[in-house]
Design a protein around this motif. Sequence first.
Motif, PDB file in Angstrom:
ATOM      1  N   ASN A 171       0.838  -1.195   0.000  1.00 50.90           N
ATOM      2  CA  ASN A 171       0.000   0.000   0.000  1.00 50.90           C
ATOM      3  C   ASN A 171       0.878   1.252   0.000  1.00 50.90           C
ATOM      4  N   ALA A 172       0.604   2.173  -0.903  1.00 51.90           N
ATOM      5  CA  ALA A 172       1.421   3.373  -1.033  1.00 51.90           C
ATOM      6  C   ALA A 172       1.314   4.295   0.181  1.00 51.90           C
ATOM      7  N   ALA A 173       0.299   4.090   1.030  1.00 48.58           N
ATOM      8  CA  ALA A 173       0.137   4.924   2.224  1.00 48.58           C
ATOM      9  C   ALA A 173       0.952   4.407   3.407  1.00 48.58           C
ATOM     10  N   SER A 174       1.575   3.255   3.282  1.00 51.46           N
ATOM     11  CA  SER A 174       2.360   2.690   4.382  1.00 51.46           C
ATOM     12  C   SER A 174       3.702   3.419   4.495  1.00 51.46           C
ATOM     13  N   VAL A 175       4.254   3.445   5.721  1.00 50.82           N
ATOM     14  CA  VAL A 175       5.456   4.232   6.009  1.00 50.82           C
ATOM     15  C   VAL A 175       6.384   3.422   6.917  1.00 50.82           C
ATOM     16  N   ALA A 176       7.673   3.475   6.646  1.00 50.16           N
ATOM     17  CA  ALA A 176       8.638   2.762   7.493  1.00 50.16           C
ATOM     18  C   ALA A 176       8.819   3.461   8.835  1.00 50.16           C
ATOM     19  N   PHE A 177       9.022   4.793   8.832  1.00 54.38           N
ATOM     20  CA  PHE A 177       9.103   5.565  10.078  1.00 54.38           C
ATOM     21  C   PHE A 177       8.141   6.734   9.995  1.00 54.38           C
ATOM     22  N   TYR A 178       7.277   6.868  11.025  1.00 57.51           N
ATOM     23  CA  TYR A 178       6.214   7.882  11.008  1.00 57.51           C
ATOM     24  C   TYR A 178       6.269   8.683  12.296  1.00 57.51           C
ATOM     25  N   ASN A 179       6.354  10.003  12.163  1.00 58.90           N
ATOM     26  CA  ASN A 179       6.445  10.900  13.316  1.00 58.90           C
ATOM     27  C   ASN A 179       5.310  11.913  13.250  1.00 58.90           C
ATOM     28  N   GLU A 180       4.364  11.779  14.175  1.00 55.97           N
ATOM     29  CA  GLU A 180       3.249  12.714  14.264  1.00 55.97           C
ATOM     30  C   GLU A 180       3.271  13.378  15.652  1.00 55.97           C
ATOM     31  N   GLY A 181       3.988  14.474  15.731  1.00 56.40           N
ATOM     32  CA  GLY A 181       3.956  15.241  16.967  1.00 56.40           C
ATOM     33  C   GLY A 181       4.982  14.849  18.002  1.00 56.40           C
ATOM     34  N   ASN A 182       5.992  14.055  17.647  1.00 57.94           N
ATOM     35  CA  ASN A 182       7.069  13.794  18.601  1.00 57.94           C
ATOM     36  C   ASN A 182       8.069  14.949  18.548  1.00 57.94           C
ATOM     37  N   THR A 183       8.418  15.484  19.713  1.00 57.16           N
ATOM     38  CA  THR A 183       9.375  16.577  19.773  1.00 57.16           C
ATOM     39  C   THR A 183      10.644  16.105  20.460  1.00 57.16           C
ATOM     40  N   GLY A 184      11.786  16.623  20.002  1.00 53.27           N
ATOM     41  CA  GLY A 184      13.049  16.244  20.587  1.00 53.27           C
ATOM     42  C   GLY A 184      13.447  14.828  20.204  1.00 53.27           C
ATOM     43  N   GLY A 185      14.519  14.351  20.822  1.00 55.32           N
ATOM     44  CA  GLY A 185      14.982  12.995  20.573  1.00 55.32           C
ATOM     45  C   GLY A 185      15.855  12.888  19.339  1.00 55.32           C
ATOM     46  N   ASP A 186      16.518  11.725  19.221  1.00 58.02           N
ATOM     47  CA  ASP A 186      17.412  11.437  18.101  1.00 58.02           C
ATOM     48  C   ASP A 186      16.841  10.325  17.239  1.00 58.02           C
ATOM     49  N   MET A 188      18.823   8.089  14.648  1.00 51.40           N
ATOM     50  CA  MET A 188      20.174   7.918  14.130  1.00 51.40           C
ATOM     51  C   MET A 188      20.548   6.452  13.928  1.00 51.40           C
ATOM     52  N   ASN A 189      21.298   6.225  12.846  1.00 50.48           N
ATOM     53  CA  ASN A 189      21.870   4.910  12.541  1.00 50.48           C
ATOM     54  C   ASN A 189      20.813   3.825  12.341  1.00 50.48           C
ATOM     55  N   ASN A 190      19.702   4.206  11.714  1.00 56.70           N
ATOM     56  CA  ASN A 190      18.636   3.255  11.414  1.00 56.70           C
ATOM     57  C   ASN A 190      18.578   2.956   9.917  1.00 56.70           C
ATOM     58  N   ILE A 191      17.951   1.839   9.584  1.00 53.81           N
ATOM     59  CA  ILE A 191      17.631   1.499   8.196  1.00 53.81           C
ATOM     60  C   ILE A 191      16.117   1.501   8.056  1.00 53.81           C
ATOM     61  N   PHE A 192      15.595   2.385   7.186  1.00 51.98           N
ATOM     62  CA  PHE A 192      14.169   2.438   6.891  1.00 51.98           C
ATOM     63  C   PHE A 192      14.011   2.175   5.394  1.00 51.98           C
ATOM     64  N   HIS A 193      13.625   0.972   5.066  1.00 51.44           N
ATOM     65  CA  HIS A 193      13.639   0.498   3.683  1.00 51.44           C
ATOM     66  C   HIS A 193      12.230   0.087   3.262  1.00 51.44           C
ATOM     67  N   HIS A 194      11.735   0.714   2.198  1.00 52.05           N
ATOM     68  CA  HIS A 194      10.407   0.369   1.674  1.00 52.05           C
ATOM     69  C   HIS A 194      10.571  -0.204   0.275  1.00 52.05           C
ATOM     70  N   ALA A 195      10.270  -1.483   0.136  1.00 48.62           N
ATOM     71  CA  ALA A 195      10.470  -2.162  -1.145  1.00 48.62           C
ATOM     72  C   ALA A 195       9.349  -1.896  -2.132  1.00 48.62           C
ATOM     73  N   SER A 196       8.271  -1.235  -1.668  1.00 49.80           N
ATOM     74  CA  SER A 196       7.141  -0.946  -2.546  1.00 49.80           C
ATOM     75  C   SER A 196       7.015   0.568  -2.718  1.00 49.80           C
ATOM     76  N   ALA A 197       5.788   1.071  -2.831  1.00 47.83           N
ATOM     77  CA  ALA A 197       5.588   2.472  -3.214  1.00 47.83           C
ATOM     78  C   ALA A 197       5.452   3.417  -2.029  1.00 47.83           C
ATOM     79  N   GLY A 198       5.491   2.906  -0.805  1.00 46.67           N
ATOM     80  CA  GLY A 198       5.323   3.756   0.367  1.00 46.67           C
ATOM     81  C   GLY A 198       6.562   4.564   0.701  1.00 46.67           C
ATOM     82  N   LEU A 199       6.437   5.399   1.743  1.00 47.98           N
ATOM     83  CA  LEU A 199       7.525   6.284   2.146  1.00 47.98           C
ATOM     84  C   LEU A 199       8.480   5.585   3.106  1.00 47.98           C
ATOM     85  N   ALA A 200       9.736   6.026   3.082  1.00 50.28           N
ATOM     86  CA  ALA A 200      10.704   5.563   4.079  1.00 50.28           C
ATOM     87  C   ALA A 200      10.535   6.335   5.379  1.00 50.28           C
TER      88      ALA A 200
END
Length: 268
Positions: A171-186, A188-200
């Motif tokens: 599904n093109a609406a799927s996301v590997a990493f999704y941030n809705e309203g998180n503030t601060g934090g790191d 780093m050093n992650n792999i976000f891989h989408h083999a289809s049409a969705g976002l990384a």
Amino acid sequence: IGRTIASEAEIYDLVVFGADSRCKDLQLVGNEFHNGSMGIHIKSTATKYNQSLIIKNNTFHDVYHRAIWIQYTDSLVVEGNTFTGNTSTSSNSIRVFAKFCNYFNINANHMQSKATGIFILNCNGATTQPRVISNNTIKITGTSSYSKGISFKTSSNVNCYYNTVQMTNTNAASVAFYNEGNTGGDLMNNIFHHASAGLAIQFTSATNSTVSDYNLFYSNGSNVARTGTTDYSTLAAWTTATNQDSNSVSSDVTFNGGSDFHTADLDI
């Protein structure tokens, strides 16, 4: 062992501590949870925060709704658990769900889902109370538009290090990493891989104080990232617009396959 059930009803949960309970120094280690609606469901309330919960080295197989749901907790460790089976088609199927948790360490878990791997909701606290998600391997399959590898919502100072998220959801609406309203934090050093049409990666707000760098982002779709309502077809465009990820890379990688969700590319 619970019933093989396609229901989100609490009566089919395997281990439940209700809203009137308050857990302290509870350890659930080395168990197997099969089927049911939820594997471990610990609730409590805003006036009765749980303290020192450890969920470690357990196996959760084909839990339909949420394998682990923890809320109102001061100190939570979820470590070394394996989540197998992938029959649930519920859009609310989540492997680890933490809500109103001040401090947590979600580390070295191995999970597969057709919806969401880790969901952090309303988890806030001082920067001296670290909230860390690290070294998890997550594979998201299926067709759900709700699917996310790691998702943050209205939380603060959540740090995300050395995780691997492999999305094969179509599904093109799927996301590997999704941030809705998180503030601060790191981030780093992650792999976000989408083999289809969705976002990384997706930040729902154009103004974001999370520091993101040294990650790998990839999407087989037209866009790799989104902030607010603006899509970015390349990592370079994302970096220019957000001032993030100047040391990150965008590259397709090969995964080992089967139940091993690690990358086979040793130079990553």
